[in-house]
Design a protein around this motif. Structure first.
Motif, PDB file in Angstrom:
ATOM      1  N   ASP A 105       1.107  -9.218   0.649  1.00  0.00           N
ATOM      2  CA  ASP A 105       0.279 -10.019  -0.240  1.00  0.00           C
ATOM      3  C   ASP A 105      -1.205  -9.711  -0.065  1.00  0.00           C
ATOM      4  O   ASP A 105      -1.964  -9.660  -1.033  1.00  0.00           O
ATOM      5  N   GLN A 106      -1.626  -9.512   1.171  1.00  0.00           N
ATOM      6  CA  GLN A 106      -3.043  -9.312   1.449  1.00  0.00           C
ATOM      7  C   GLN A 106      -3.514  -7.895   1.141  1.00  0.00           C
ATOM      8  O   GLN A 106      -4.639  -7.688   0.675  1.00  0.00           O
ATOM      9  N   ASP A 110       7.529 -19.656   2.837  1.00  0.00           N
ATOM     10  CA  ASP A 110       6.435 -18.925   3.490  1.00  0.00           C
ATOM     11  C   ASP A 110       6.782 -17.465   3.742  1.00  0.00           C
ATOM     12  O   ASP A 110       5.937 -16.708   4.222  1.00  0.00           O
ATOM     13  N   ARG A 142       3.199 -11.338   4.301  1.00  0.00           N
ATOM     14  CA  ARG A 142       1.783 -11.708   4.220  1.00  0.00           C
ATOM     15  C   ARG A 142       0.897 -10.473   4.165  1.00  0.00           C
ATOM     16  O   ARG A 142      -0.100 -10.447   3.436  1.00  0.00           O
TER      17      ARG A 142
END
Length: 241
Positions: A104-105, A232, A101
């Motif tokens: 991705d961010q 996820d 995550r």
């Protein structure tokens, strides 16, 4: 046969030395930290940066551990056998991580910087290094041509590093510098274990067979993403198919 397996079966020609570490130590640095990343090109899971450190004062008493090489040149079994000797050989070692995550961010470059700084923080804490007028001088050898560590220092989410290291970049440092090779092995073993544990932890992850591909883009992994969609733990901003 995967490219990693082919490399692992090849004869290891490059034997890392402590030449660069000793040269940096002679410039007045008290601690040298070798840094290397693993998981940069994976489609899923975290990226990790290993940190293997030696105090300059102890460099003259260190020999390179037998069998040490760039982790990509070693079989999984040889890497695992090196973990205990490498932990004993370093003055301390650590592994920093940035999640899928965060990748991705923030992008892979910044995520690598965060992972490296987290590892450096852990090393300095373990050695009880504190900032102040008499603080130690810390240097880091980073594999590759790009200093993603210093670039990440001024971000809002930067870890609180007690002593900012002077970063020296070196192409193929993982095959020529012993501390970087050690960091490479330690990080690779840790990340492989994490990806295997994740693969076996839930039926949701089982179709991707991370215990075999460690999250990299094998044909079977991409086919599972096509069939089941990303999990996820996948890096959804990447080209997964």
């Amino acid at each position: 046969m995967s490219s990693e397996s082919s490399r692992a079966k090849a004869t290891v020609h490059a034997v890392p030395t402590l030449e660069m570490e000793r040269s940096i130590g002679s410039e007045g640095f008290d601690l040298i930290i070798g840094l290397d990343e693993v998981g940069r090109g994976s489609l899923a899971g975290p990226v990790m940066v290993g940190a293997a450190s030696l105090l300059s004062a102890s460099l003259r008493d260190h020999d390179v551990p037998e069998g040490l090489a760039d982790s990509k040149m070693l079989s999984p079994q040889r890497r695992e056998r090196l973990v205990a000797p490498l932990r004993a050989w370093t003055d301390t070692c650590a592994i920093g991580s940035a999640s899928n995550r965060e990748i991705d961010q923030l992008g892979i470059s910044h995520a690598l910087g965060l992972a490296a700084l987290r590892a450096i923080c852990a090393v300095e804490k373990a050695l009880n290094l504190q900032s102040g007028s008499d603080q130690a001088r810390v240097a880091a050898i980073l594999d590759g041509p790009f200093d993603y560590v210093t670039k990440a220092l001024n971000a809002f989410d930067t870890p609180d590093v007690s002593i900012i290291p002077k970063v020296f970049t070196k192409i193929r440092a993982d095959s020529s510098c012993a501390t970087v090779a050690a960091a490479s092995v330690l990080a690779k073993v840790r990340r492989d274990a994490v990806m295997t544990e994740l693969s076996l932890s839930s039926p949701e992850y089982a179709p991707f067979h991370w215990e075999h591909n460690k999250g990299y883009g094998s044909a079977a992994h991409r086919e599972a993403i096509r069939k089941f969609g990303p999990s996820d733990l996948h890096r959804v901003t990447w080209h997964l198919l």
